[in-house]
Write a protein that holds these residues in place. Structure first.
Motif, mmCIF file in Angstrom:
data_model
loop_
_atom_site.group_PDB
_atom_site.id
_atom_site.type_symbol
_atom_site.label_atom_id
_atom_site.label_comp_id
_atom_site.label_asym_id
_atom_site.label_seq_id
_atom_site.Cartn_x
_atom_site.Cartn_y
_atom_site.Cartn_z
ATOM 1 N N LEU A 295 0.837 -1.205 0.000
ATOM 2 C CA LEU A 295 0.000 0.000 0.000
ATOM 3 C C LEU A 295 0.866 1.247 0.000
ATOM 4 O O LEU A 295 0.588 2.215 -0.702
ATOM 5 C CB LEU A 295 -0.919 0.012 1.213
ATOM 6 N N GLU A 296 1.944 1.238 0.799
ATOM 7 C CA GLU A 296 2.797 2.411 0.914
ATOM 8 C C GLU A 296 3.316 2.846 -0.461
ATOM 9 O O GLU A 296 3.399 4.037 -0.752
ATOM 10 C CB GLU A 296 3.969 2.113 1.846
ATOM 11 N N ARG A 297 3.671 1.863 -1.310
ATOM 12 C CA ARG A 297 4.183 2.196 -2.637
ATOM 13 C C ARG A 297 3.150 2.985 -3.428
ATOM 14 O O ARG A 297 3.459 4.020 -4.022
ATOM 15 C CB ARG A 297 4.527 0.913 -3.399
ATOM 16 N N ALA A 298 1.923 2.479 -3.438
ATOM 17 C CA ALA A 298 0.862 3.148 -4.185
ATOM 18 C C ALA A 298 0.509 4.492 -3.563
ATOM 19 O O ALA A 298 0.251 5.475 -4.262
ATOM 20 C CB ALA A 298 -0.376 2.254 -4.246
ATOM 21 N N GLU A 299 0.527 4.553 -2.232
ATOM 22 C CA GLU A 299 0.184 5.796 -1.533
ATOM 23 C C GLU A 299 1.196 6.893 -1.848
ATOM 24 O O GLU A 299 0.835 8.057 -2.076
ATOM 25 C CB GLU A 299 0.126 5.537 -0.025
ATOM 26 N N ILE A 300 2.476 6.544 -1.872
ATOM 27 C CA ILE A 300 3.498 7.525 -2.220
ATOM 28 C C ILE A 300 3.257 8.059 -3.625
ATOM 29 O O ILE A 300 3.316 9.263 -3.881
ATOM 30 C CB ILE A 300 4.901 6.896 -2.124
ATOM 31 N N ARG A 301 2.984 7.154 -4.547
ATOM 32 C CA ARG A 301 2.770 7.534 -5.949
ATOM 33 C C ARG A 301 1.610 8.514 -6.067
ATOM 34 O O ARG A 301 1.686 9.526 -6.780
ATOM 35 C CB ARG A 301 2.491 6.281 -6.778
ATOM 36 N N VAL A 302 0.528 8.242 -5.362
ATOM 37 C CA VAL A 302 -0.651 9.102 -5.427
ATOM 38 C C VAL A 302 -0.362 10.458 -4.804
ATOM 39 O O VAL A 302 -0.723 11.503 -5.341
ATOM 40 C CB VAL A 302 -1.844 8.415 -4.734
ATOM 41 N N GLN A 303 0.315 10.460 -3.661
ATOM 42 C CA GLN A 303 0.575 11.724 -2.974
ATOM 43 C C GLN A 303 1.518 12.625 -3.768
ATOM 44 O O GLN A 303 1.284 13.826 -3.893
ATOM 45 C CB GLN A 303 1.173 11.443 -1.588
ATOM 46 N N ILE A 304 2.585 12.051 -4.297
ATOM 47 C CA ILE A 304 3.546 12.863 -5.035
ATOM 48 C C ILE A 304 2.909 13.466 -6.278
ATOM 49 O O ILE A 304 3.158 14.617 -6.639
ATOM 50 C CB ILE A 304 4.777 12.019 -5.416
ATOM 51 N N SER A 305 2.060 12.683 -6.950
ATOM 52 C CA SER A 305 1.502 13.142 -8.212
ATOM 53 C C SER A 305 0.332 14.098 -8.037
ATOM 54 O O SER A 305 -0.071 14.757 -8.988
ATOM 55 C CB SER A 305 1.060 11.925 -9.039
ATOM 56 N N GLU A 306 -0.233 14.181 -6.829
ATOM 57 C CA GLU A 306 -1.324 15.110 -6.548
ATOM 58 C C GLU A 306 -2.442 14.979 -7.583
ATOM 59 O O GLU A 306 -2.811 15.933 -8.277
ATOM 60 C CB GLU A 306 -0.792 16.547 -6.516
ATOM 61 N N PHE A 307 -2.977 13.768 -7.689
ATOM 62 C CA PHE A 307 -4.018 13.510 -8.673
ATOM 63 C C PHE A 307 -5.245 14.377 -8.414
ATOM 64 O O PHE A 307 -5.572 14.706 -7.283
ATOM 65 C CB PHE A 307 -4.427 12.034 -8.641
ATOM 66 N N LEU B 196 10.295 4.800 -10.071
ATOM 67 C CA LEU B 196 9.605 3.587 -9.617
ATOM 68 C C LEU B 196 10.405 2.822 -8.570
ATOM 69 O O LEU B 196 9.854 2.381 -7.546
ATOM 70 C CB LEU B 196 9.327 2.689 -10.821
ATOM 71 N N ALA B 197 11.693 2.633 -8.803
ATOM 72 C CA ALA B 197 12.517 1.857 -7.875
ATOM 73 C C ALA B 197 12.464 2.424 -6.467
ATOM 74 O O ALA B 197 12.445 1.671 -5.478
ATOM 75 C CB ALA B 197 13.960 1.812 -8.371
ATOM 76 N N ASP B 198 12.426 3.742 -6.347
ATOM 77 C CA ASP B 198 12.425 4.375 -5.031
ATOM 78 C C ASP B 198 11.171 4.032 -4.228
ATOM 79 O O ASP B 198 11.228 3.904 -3.002
ATOM 80 C CB ASP B 198 12.541 5.893 -5.190
ATOM 81 N N LEU B 199 10.041 3.898 -4.904
ATOM 82 C CA LEU B 199 8.796 3.569 -4.207
ATOM 83 C C LEU B 199 8.904 2.208 -3.532
ATOM 84 O O LEU B 199 8.386 1.996 -2.434
ATOM 85 C CB LEU B 199 7.622 3.580 -5.189
ATOM 86 N N PHE B 200 9.564 1.271 -4.200
ATOM 87 C CA PHE B 200 9.719 -0.077 -3.646
ATOM 88 C C PHE B 200 10.812 -0.117 -2.587
ATOM 89 O O PHE B 200 10.649 -0.743 -1.537
ATOM 90 C CB PHE B 200 10.035 -1.068 -4.776
#
Length: 213
Positions: free
Chosen positions: A15-27, A160-164
Motif C-alpha cells: 500500500l505504501e508504494r501506491a500511496e506515495i505515488r498518489v501523494q507525489i503526483s497530486e491527482f 519507480l525503484a524508489d517507491l519499492f
C-alpha cells in the motif's frame, strides 16, 4: 468525475508504494481510502482482488490489484507525472529493483508466509530466517544500484525503484531490526527519502487505521 478507492490494511508495504505515488503526483480525482477489515462482503472483494490481497485500486467500474500493477496503471494514466525515466537503461534498472523487492524480498514478510515459515522452522527461527533472505535481497540491490544511484536510486529524481526500496527499508528497520550499516547505498537513499514529506506521510504509522504492534 470518478473517484479512486485505495483499499488497504494497516502496515502494508505494498500500500505504501501506491500511496506515495498518489501523494507525489497530486491527482485531481478525489480518493476515498477504506480498510480491508471494513469490507463486509468478502466474496465481492475477491472479484476485485483474486487473492483477496491489498492494496487494490478501484476506479469507476475497474479494479487493479497488486501494487506493481497499480503503479504501472497510474504510470500510463498520468503520463504528465512519469515515474519511469526516459532513458531505457535507467528504466530497466528501475524494473529490476522493483522486481527484486516485490518478488524476492517482500513476499516473505506476508503474515501468511510468516506463519508457514514458523510452522516449518519454529517461531524462534522465523525472524532470523526472514532477515537472512531480506539481507540477501538488499545485497543484490546494493550491487544493482552501485553505479546508478545518485540522490535517489537511479538519479536525482524519484522513480519507480524508489517507491519499492523506501518502503522495504522502512519495514526492514521497524519490523525486522535489520542492521542497515552493511548497506551503504541503501542507507544513503533512506536519508534522502526521510526528507520527502510524501514518503513519510505514506508510512504505516501515519495512517488512520494503524495499529501499534
Amino acid at each position: 468525475m470518478a473517484e479512486f478507492q485505495l483499499l488497504q490494511c494497516p502496515d502494508c508495504p505494498q500500500l505504501e508504494r501506491a500511496e506515495i505515488r498518489v501523494q507525489i503526483s497530486e491527482f485531481v480525482e478525489r480518493r476515498a481510502v477504506q480498510s480491508r477489515s471494513d469490507i463486509s462482503d468478502k466474496q465481492a472483494f475477491s472479484k476485485l482482488s483474486p487473492l483477496n490481497y491489498v492494496p487494490t485500486l478501484v476506479y469507476g467500474d475497474m479494479a487493479v490489484a497488486e501494487s506493481f500493477a497499480i503503479l504501472m496503471y497510474l504510470e500510463d494514466k498520468y503520463p504528465q507525472h512519469p515515474f519511469l525515466p526516459s532513458d531505457l537503461h535507467k528504466r530497466v534498472i528501475n524494473y529490476q529493483a522493483a522486481s527484486l523487492v516485490s518478488s524476492s524480498i517482500q513476499p516473505l514478510q506476508n503474515l501468511v508466509e510468516q506463519k508457514y515459515i514458523a510452522e516449518k522452522v519454529g517461531s524462534d527461527e522465523k525472524l532470523s530466517w526472514v532477515k537472512r533472505h531480506m539481507e540477501k535481497g538488499f545485497t543484490a540491490l546494493e550491487k544493482l544500484l552501485k553505479h546508478h544511484a545518485a540522490r535517489y536510486a537511479t538519479g536525482d529524481q524519484v522513480f519507480l525503484a524508489d517507491l519499492f526500496i523506501a518502503t522495504q527499508i522502512h519495514d526492514a528497520i521497524t519490523r525486522f531490526n535489520v542492521d542497515m550499516t552493511q548497506f551503504p547505498v541503501l542507507t544513503r537513499l533512506k536519508e534522502a527519502y526521510n526528507e520527502l514529506a510524501a514518503f513519510q506521510d505514506s508510512m504505516p504509522e501515519k495512517q488512520p487505521d494503524y495499529l501499534q504492534s
